[in-house]
Design a protein around this motif. Structure first.
Motif, mmCIF file in Angstrom:
data_model
loop_
_atom_site.group_PDB
_atom_site.id
_atom_site.type_symbol
_atom_site.label_atom_id
_atom_site.label_comp_id
_atom_site.label_asym_id
_atom_site.label_seq_id
_atom_site.Cartn_x
_atom_site.Cartn_y
_atom_site.Cartn_z
ATOM 1 N N TYR A 96 17.069 -1.279 0.515
ATOM 2 C CA TYR A 96 16.209 -0.719 -0.107
ATOM 3 C C TYR A 96 15.034 -0.425 0.657
ATOM 4 C CZ TYR A 96 11.931 -1.817 -2.855
ATOM 5 O OH TYR A 96 10.305 -1.330 -2.904
ATOM 6 N N GLU A 97 14.307 -1.291 1.951
ATOM 7 C CA GLU A 97 13.624 -0.763 3.354
ATOM 8 C C GLU A 97 13.324 0.578 3.460
ATOM 9 O OE1 GLU A 97 10.436 -2.646 3.727
ATOM 10 O OE2 GLU A 97 11.090 -4.393 2.022
ATOM 11 N N VAL A 99 14.624 2.921 2.023
ATOM 12 C CA VAL A 99 14.349 3.684 0.971
ATOM 13 C C VAL A 99 13.025 3.958 0.704
ATOM 14 C CG1 VAL A 99 14.760 4.267 -1.438
ATOM 15 C CG2 VAL A 99 16.795 4.103 -0.886
ATOM 16 N N VAL A 100 12.584 2.868 0.580
ATOM 17 C CA VAL A 100 10.858 2.578 0.969
ATOM 18 C C VAL A 100 10.260 3.945 2.014
ATOM 19 C CG1 VAL A 100 8.837 1.498 1.024
ATOM 20 C CG2 VAL A 100 10.500 0.737 -0.209
ATOM 21 N N MET A 103 11.159 7.595 1.331
ATOM 22 C CA MET A 103 10.322 7.796 -0.148
ATOM 23 C C MET A 103 9.235 8.356 0.298
ATOM 24 S SD MET A 103 13.070 9.316 -1.438
ATOM 25 C CE MET A 103 13.024 9.756 -3.168
ATOM 26 N N GLN A 104 9.126 6.825 1.006
ATOM 27 C CA GLN A 104 7.313 6.887 1.447
ATOM 28 C C GLN A 104 6.750 6.241 -0.244
ATOM 29 O OE1 GLN A 104 5.540 10.035 2.317
ATOM 30 N NE2 GLN A 104 6.020 10.142 4.805
ATOM 31 N N TRP A 105 7.482 5.213 -0.502
ATOM 32 C CA TRP A 105 6.552 3.875 -1.823
ATOM 33 C C TRP A 105 6.014 3.301 -1.125
ATOM 34 C CZ3 TRP A 105 12.796 4.106 -3.996
ATOM 35 C CH2 TRP A 105 12.771 5.023 -4.942
ATOM 36 N N PRO A 106 5.369 2.685 -1.742
ATOM 37 C CA PRO A 106 4.740 1.136 -1.565
ATOM 38 C C PRO A 106 5.384 -0.075 -1.457
ATOM 39 C CG PRO A 106 3.664 1.727 -4.054
ATOM 40 C CD PRO A 106 5.488 2.811 -3.277
ATOM 41 N N GLU A 107 5.625 -0.610 -0.286
ATOM 42 C CA GLU A 107 5.965 -1.945 0.602
ATOM 43 C C GLU A 107 5.617 -3.056 -1.144
ATOM 44 O OE1 GLU A 107 8.021 -4.252 3.928
ATOM 45 O OE2 GLU A 107 6.964 -1.755 4.231
ATOM 46 N N THR A 112 11.933 -5.996 -2.650
ATOM 47 C CA THR A 112 12.816 -6.476 -1.652
ATOM 48 C C THR A 112 13.459 -7.531 -2.343
ATOM 49 O OG1 THR A 112 11.363 -5.526 -0.053
ATOM 50 C CG2 THR A 112 13.322 -7.053 0.996
#
Length: 154
Positions: A96-97, A99-100, A103-107, A112
């Motif tokens: 998941y980390e 992918v974040v 994709m430059q998603w907010p963490e 997580t």
């Protein structure tokens, strides 16, 4: 080979149920009066355990036996049932980390945690599938190594 004495309490086809005396948790201390772990174990742990073993010596109900399990079988099953769920837990979190970041998603920490729990669940499911296969393979069962008769003392 890990060996343990027991008494046959039931015989079914090529298997036997053997009742064994449970060991203390530590076995290193002769004087267990001051040991909190020994006290806790004696309160919570049943005194006897039952083990399904391969009855290669045709033992009968009431026979006293020595059962044995290969260390290799114990090691393999331990790795499956401890390592797979842990690998799933870490893979879920790390995946998941990754992918974040990609994709430059907010963490979000909660996502997580959810991803790691999902990975743990997948690891447990895989361990359960492997257990279904292993439980049919007699190489992973303990076996009766020998039968013995205790002589009565008068």
């Amino acid at each position: 080979m890990i060996e343990k004495p027991g008494v046959v309490i039931q015989v079914e086809d090529q298997f036997a149920l053997v009742q064994t005396l449970s060991d203390s948790s530590c076995q290193h201390c002769v004087n267990q009066q001051g040991c909190g772990m020994a006290n806790l174990t004696s309160m919570l742990k049943p005194k006897y355990g039952t083990v399904k073993v391969v009855n290669q010596l045709a033992a009968q109900v009431g026979d006293q036996v020595i059962i044995g399990l290969e260390e290799n079988a114990l090691l393999k099953t331990s790795l499956v049932f401890y390592l797979l769920p842990l690998l799933g837990l870490f893979s879920g979190a790390i995946g998941y980390e990754w992918v974040v970041v990609m994709m430059q998603w907010p963490e979000l920490e909660i996502l997580t945690i959810i991803a790691s729990l999902l990975g743990l669940w997948m690891g447990l499911l895989q361990a359960q599938r492997i257990n279904a296969k292993i439980s049919k393979d007699t190489r992973y069962y303990p076996v009766i190594l020998k039968k013995f008769v205790l002589e009565k003392c008068n």
